[in-house]
Design an enzyme around this catalytic site. Structure first.
Site, mmCIF file in Angstrom:
data_model
loop_
_atom_site.group_PDB
_atom_site.id
_atom_site.type_symbol
_atom_site.label_atom_id
_atom_site.label_comp_id
_atom_site.label_asym_id
_atom_site.label_seq_id
_atom_site.Cartn_x
_atom_site.Cartn_y
_atom_site.Cartn_z
ATOM 1 N N GLU A 1 0.843 -1.210 0.000
ATOM 2 C CA GLU A 1 0.000 0.000 0.000
ATOM 3 C C GLU A 1 0.874 1.254 0.000
ATOM 4 O O GLU A 1 0.616 2.218 -0.735
ATOM 5 C CB GLU A 1 -0.898 -0.013 1.238
ATOM 6 C CG GLU A 1 -1.725 1.248 1.440
ATOM 7 C CD GLU A 1 -2.079 1.466 2.894
ATOM 8 O OE1 GLU A 1 -2.313 2.624 3.270
ATOM 9 O OE2 GLU A 1 -2.116 0.486 3.660
ATOM 10 N N ASP B 1 0.778 3.841 -3.115
ATOM 11 C CA ASP B 1 0.393 5.235 -2.893
ATOM 12 C C ASP B 1 1.331 6.178 -3.647
ATOM 13 O O ASP B 1 0.896 7.117 -4.318
ATOM 14 C CB ASP B 1 0.412 5.534 -1.391
ATOM 15 C CG ASP B 1 0.031 6.968 -1.078
ATOM 16 O OD1 ASP B 1 -1.121 7.363 -1.353
ATOM 17 O OD2 ASP B 1 0.889 7.710 -0.564
ATOM 18 N N ASN C 1 -6.970 1.226 0.575
ATOM 19 C CA ASN C 1 -5.648 0.672 0.879
ATOM 20 C C ASN C 1 -5.340 -0.557 0.024
ATOM 21 O O ASN C 1 -4.219 -0.733 -0.449
ATOM 22 C CB ASN C 1 -5.569 0.299 2.364
ATOM 23 C CG ASN C 1 -5.614 1.521 3.263
ATOM 24 O OD1 ASN C 1 -5.447 2.648 2.804
ATOM 25 N ND2 ASN C 1 -5.858 1.304 4.543
ATOM 26 N N GLU D 1 -4.439 0.529 -3.530
ATOM 27 C CA GLU D 1 -3.057 1.015 -3.574
ATOM 28 C C GLU D 1 -2.080 -0.166 -3.554
ATOM 29 O O GLU D 1 -1.072 -0.165 -4.280
ATOM 30 C CB GLU D 1 -2.789 1.938 -2.380
ATOM 31 C CG GLU D 1 -3.492 3.283 -2.475
ATOM 32 C CD GLU D 1 -3.308 4.125 -1.233
ATOM 33 O OE1 GLU D 1 -3.202 5.352 -1.360
ATOM 34 O OE2 GLU D 1 -3.282 3.555 -0.123
#
EC number: 3.1.26.3
Length: 223
Positions: free
Chosen positions: A40, A44, A113, A116
């Protein structure tokens, strides 16, 4: 859920290393030696770059301030939740029974999450170009009209304009609290009108929570 073929079909990408997709889909509550938090973290950063480059090329005459606002409206929890739901990501996530019973598969924070993490996993295995193809395709499917007006919307300003016109007052924003570790705090904000709470929302920053709460308040006042 051990069959990821439908998810991979929606992504238009088949993982060679199935352990990578399993890790990307594993929530920390599942109590395995691994979870999707590291992927994650990577995803991101990758998505921030992908969307930033996409907007840079799409709006060649827009300044940094406008581009930052548009990116902020796409690269956030609600934006990634929308993309996650587009590919039915919630159906594939590994959760604890408690999280499952707490409607975890439909939690925006959990879906965001996991999305990502999936992009982070694709980036690790196939590189930036493949991660970009998947992300931009989903982005354009979920936002058929990506333009300055629809994506750089400032909900706080819009709410203030509405309440001043209809109630002759300016909305207030009250911090209700925060939760989570320092590196991953979540803030809860209430929007008030004449000292009455009309909406509340949570976000990864105070500004994010304020914008979300203002959006909810706008929708409520327009009904």
């Amino acid at each position: 859920m051990n069959d990821y073929s439908q998810l991979e079909k929606r992504l238009n990408y088949t993982f060679k290393d199935k352990q990578l997709i399993i890790e990307a889909l594993t929530h920390k509550s599942y109590k395995k030696p691994y979870n999707n938090e590291r992927l994650e973290f990577l995803g991101d950063a990758v998505l921030d770059l992908i969307v930033g480059e996409y907007l840079f090329k799409k709006f060649p005459k827009s300044d940094e301030g406008i581009l930052s606002k548009i990116r902020a409206s796409l690269v956030n929890e609600s934006g990634f939740t929308l993309l996650a739901r587009k590919i039915d990501l919630g159906s594939y996530i590994y959760l604890s029974l408690a999280e499952e019973n707490n409607n975890g598969r439909d939690k925006p924070s959990l879906l965001s999450n996991a999305f990502e993490a999936i992009i982070g996993a694709v980036y690790l295995e196939a590189g930036l170009d493949t991660a970009k193809e998947i992300s931009i395709k989903l982005l354009e499917e979920c936002h058929p009209k990506i333009d300055l007006q629809s994506l750089s919307k400032d909900y706080k300003t819009a709410l203030q304009e509405l309440t001043q016109a209809t109630h002759a007052v300016t909305p207030g924003y009250e911090m209700l609290g925060s939760s989570g570790p320092d590196h991953k705090k979540e803030f809860e904000i209430a929007v008030t009108l004449d000292n009455k709470t009309i909406a509340t929302a949570k976000g990864k920053s105070k500004k994010d929570a304020q914008q979300k709460a203002a959006k909810i308040a706008l929708e409520a006042l327009k009904k």
